[in-house]
Each structure stands twice: as C-alpha cells, then as structure tokens.
Motif scaffolding. Structure first.
Motif, PDB file in Angstrom:
ATOM      1  N   UNK A   1      15.970  19.011 -18.009  1.00  0.00           N
ATOM      2  CA  UNK A   1      14.758  19.148 -17.203  1.00  0.00           C
ATOM      3  C   UNK A   1      13.468  18.796 -17.936  1.00  0.00           C
ATOM      4  N   UNK A   2      13.458  18.806 -19.251  1.00  0.00           N
ATOM      5  CA  UNK A   2      12.244  18.487 -20.006  1.00  0.00           C
ATOM      6  C   UNK A   2      12.163  17.010 -20.388  1.00  0.00           C
ATOM      7  N   UNK A   3      13.174  16.246 -20.054  1.00  0.00           N
ATOM      8  CA  UNK A   3      13.184  14.830 -20.422  1.00  0.00           C
ATOM      9  C   UNK A   3      12.138  14.061 -19.630  1.00  0.00           C
ATOM     10  N   UNK A   4      11.774  12.889 -20.131  1.00  0.00           N
ATOM     11  CA  UNK A   4      10.801  12.040 -19.443  1.00  0.00           C
ATOM     12  C   UNK A   4      11.302  11.671 -18.047  1.00  0.00           C
ATOM     13  N   UNK A   5      12.595  11.371 -17.937  1.00  0.00           N
ATOM     14  CA  UNK A   5      13.153  10.979 -16.644  1.00  0.00           C
ATOM     15  C   UNK A   5      13.085  12.123 -15.637  1.00  0.00           C
TER      16      UNK A   5
ATOM     17  N   UNK B   1      17.531  16.323 -13.704  1.00  0.00           N
ATOM     18  CA  UNK B   1      16.593  17.410 -13.414  1.00  0.00           C
ATOM     19  C   UNK B   1      17.236  18.765 -13.668  1.00  0.00           C
ATOM     20  N   UNK B   2      18.546  18.814 -13.729  1.00  0.00           N
ATOM     21  CA  UNK B   2      19.269  20.045 -14.025  1.00  0.00           C
ATOM     22  C   UNK B   2      19.693  20.092 -15.486  1.00  0.00           C
ATOM     23  N   UNK B   3      20.295  18.997 -15.961  1.00  0.00           N
ATOM     24  CA  UNK B   3      20.848  18.984 -17.315  1.00  0.00           C
ATOM     25  C   UNK B   3      19.816  18.791 -18.399  1.00  0.00           C
TER      26      UNK B   3
ATOM     27  N   UNK C   1      11.042  12.301 -12.007  1.00  0.00           N
ATOM     28  CA  UNK C   1      11.595  12.672 -10.702  1.00  0.00           C
ATOM     29  C   UNK C   1      10.831  13.848 -10.106  1.00  0.00           C
ATOM     30  N   UNK C   2      10.431  14.787 -10.953  1.00  0.00           N
ATOM     31  CA  UNK C   2       9.682  15.930 -10.456  1.00  0.00           C
ATOM     32  C   UNK C   2       8.343  15.481  -9.864  1.00  0.00           C
ATOM     33  N   UNK C   3       7.655  14.562 -10.559  1.00  0.00           N
ATOM     34  CA  UNK C   3       6.367  14.077 -10.040  1.00  0.00           C
ATOM     35  C   UNK C   3       6.556  13.332  -8.715  1.00  0.00           C
ATOM     36  N   UNK C   4       7.652  12.567  -8.627  1.00  0.00           N
ATOM     37  CA  UNK C   4       7.930  11.857  -7.378  1.00  0.00           C
ATOM     38  C   UNK C   4       8.200  12.850  -6.254  1.00  0.00           C
ATOM     39  N   UNK C   5       8.980  13.868  -6.519  1.00  0.00           N
ATOM     40  CA  UNK C   5       9.283  14.884  -5.504  1.00  0.00           C
ATOM     41  C   UNK C   5       8.021  15.621  -5.082  1.00  0.00           C
ATOM     42  N   UNK C   6       7.156  15.919  -6.055  1.00  0.00           N
ATOM     43  CA  UNK C   6       5.906  16.612  -5.732  1.00  0.00           C
ATOM     44  C   UNK C   6       5.013  15.734  -4.843  1.00  0.00           C
TER      45      UNK C   6
ATOM     46  N   UNK D   1       0.804  -1.224   0.000  1.00  0.00           N
ATOM     47  CA  UNK D   1       0.000   0.000   0.000  1.00  0.00           C
ATOM     48  C   UNK D   1       0.838   1.275   0.000  1.00  0.00           C
ATOM     49  N   UNK D   2       2.080   1.174   0.449  1.00  0.00           N
ATOM     50  CA  UNK D   2       2.958   2.357   0.500  1.00  0.00           C
ATOM     51  C   UNK D   2       3.460   2.769  -0.887  1.00  0.00           C
ATOM     52  N   UNK D   3       3.140   1.965  -1.907  1.00  0.00           N
ATOM     53  CA  UNK D   3       3.654   2.221  -3.257  1.00  0.00           C
ATOM     54  C   UNK D   3       2.977   3.440  -3.866  1.00  0.00           C
ATOM     55  N   UNK D   4       3.769   4.435  -4.212  1.00  0.00           N
ATOM     56  CA  UNK D   4       3.250   5.645  -4.851  1.00  0.00           C
ATOM     57  C   UNK D   4       2.969   5.369  -6.327  1.00  0.00           C
ATOM     58  N   UNK D   5       2.032   6.085  -6.928  1.00  0.00           N
ATOM     59  CA  UNK D   5       1.740   5.868  -8.349  1.00  0.00           C
ATOM     60  C   UNK D   5       2.824   6.390  -9.277  1.00  0.00           C
TER      61      UNK D   5
END
Length: 245
Positions: free
Chosen positions: A224-228, A220-222, A232-237, A196-200
């Motif tokens: 930032x528009x890439x899928x990867x 995320x720096x080099x 990471x941004x969605x995970x951080x959010x 249940x702890x698994x995030x989407x």
C-alpha cells in the motif's frame, strides 16, 4: 449502486490491473464492492483466484445462476463475478437474446441493494458487448498509454459515447507511464488538450504492478505504500465524487 467500467477499444493498456485495484480499494474503504469480469480471458478472475462455475453464456447472462456465480474473495467486502473460456461465445449468446443491448444492465438490476460499487473489467473492442457496457455503466474509465494509437482508441470511445442518446460519463487516465522516455514526456506535454476527459492522475510503469500478476495480490493491499498503490489511490479519489453522485 454505481457502476464503473474499465473500458477501451484497445487491449494491453492496463484495464484489468486497474479494475482489480480500484475494486479492492472500494472494499478496503468499507464499501460493498463487486468486480464483474466481462472478459472471457478471465485475467481478473485469475488474479483474484476465482473459479468459473459450469454453465453456458445464456444462463449466466439471464442471471439464472447468479447466486452460484457470485463468489467471495480473500478481501472482505469484495465479491467477484468470474469469467473464463466457458463464456468465450459471449457475443454470439448476446446476439441471440431478447433485449441484446440491455442484458448486462438487466443482470445487474437485482444487485442494486446488495452492492455500493460494481467495477466492470471489460474486453477491448466495439460492438454488442460495448453496447451493453455503455447501457449498464454510470462512468466509463478509459486507460491509455502515452502513444498515438492509444490516444486514437480513447477518442473512438468518446465518439461511440457521443453517438448514444443516453451515455455514461467518460473519464480517461494515462497508464504505464515512464517519464524517463522522451516519447512519454512529449505525450504528456502535447496531448492533454486533445482529450479533456483526461484526469491528471497517472499510473506509472511499475515493477510492483508487474509482480502483481505473479503474486495475485493487488498492490493496494500487498504494497500500500508503493508508488503504484498510491497512484491507484489518487485515481480512485479522483473518481470518488462521480461515483458517490
């Protein structure tokens, strides 16, 4: 100060690349961030081009060289506590110290007013280092790849946390996901309820992430528009509300 630990009892699941990118994201969003490299392999330190100062594990764990050890990175707002083979006997050093299970928490205490976020890049395995991680962290983030052994490792983390009187909150996420592979698709469909702890949010298997270990620049720096980077941004959010608790 909120402490987030990237942790698993299993290696090779994406702890370091995630720790580097999340810590960088925190800094890019204007927070005072510290990436704390707990792994003597020093992969996070290498990726951020950090250098490990001289001195043994006991001195480092007691914080006697804390100011000399903390180093700036090329990213504004992001500091690094570096690690490397010099601290390969970390477990032995911990075992011989007073309050052995609380050393990391005690080491971080003086930094509470200095940083908003601390991201721990943790070595795999259970034991005394894990006890220190669980005592110091507010949140434990467990990466797992879509495979039964990796799910088993995440469940072991849950069991270890459940056995503690006071434990950090656990989250998990899937890493290195390739939806073209039937095994990965089946895992996504069948095993969500087991944890249940698994995030989407899902981190894809990505050439950009692989190249990060060559360029030594977080995606995320080099890129930032890439899928990867967007993953990471969605995970951080998704983690932002718990970390801003």
């Amino acid at each position: 100060m909120r402490v987030l630990a990237l942790y698993s009892v299993k290696g090779g699941v994406g702890k370091t690349t995630t720790a580097v990118n999340l810590a960088t994201l925190s800094a890019l969003q204007g927070r005072r961030a510290l990436l704390f490299d707990l792994d003597p392999q020093g992969a996070a330190t290498w990726m951020l081009e950090g250098t490990v100062p001289e001195g043994g594990g006991r001195r480092a764990l007691k914080g006697k060289d804390l100011e000399e050890r903390l180093t700036a990175t090329r990213y504004r707002g992001l500091m690094l506590w570096p690690n490397g083979p010099q601290l390969a006997d970390l477990v032995l050093d911990l075992a011989e110290m007073k309050h052995a299970g609380q050393r990391l928490a005690r080491l971080l205490e003086p930094l509470a007013e200095r940083f908003d976020h601390v991201v721990l890049d943790c070595p795999p395995g259970l034991g005394l280092v894990a006890d220190n991680i669980f005592a110091a962290a507010d949140e434990v983030l467990v990466p797992l790849i879509p495979a039964p052994l990796s799910l088993r490792a995440a469940l072991q983390v849950r069991e270890a946390l459940a056995a503690r009187a006071k434990a950090p909150r656990m989250h998990a996420f899937l890493s290195q996901v390739d939806r073209r592979r039937a095994l990965h698709r089946d895992f996504l469909e069948q095993h969500g309820e087991a944890l249940p702890e698994l995030l989407p949010e899902v981190i894809p298997a990505s050439s950009e992430i692989e190249r990060q270990t060559v360029s030594r620049v977080p995606v995320v720096y080099g890129q930032p528009r890439s899928e990867a980077a967007q993953a990471y941004y969605r995970l951080w959010r998704a983690l932002h509300a718990p970390l801003a608790d």
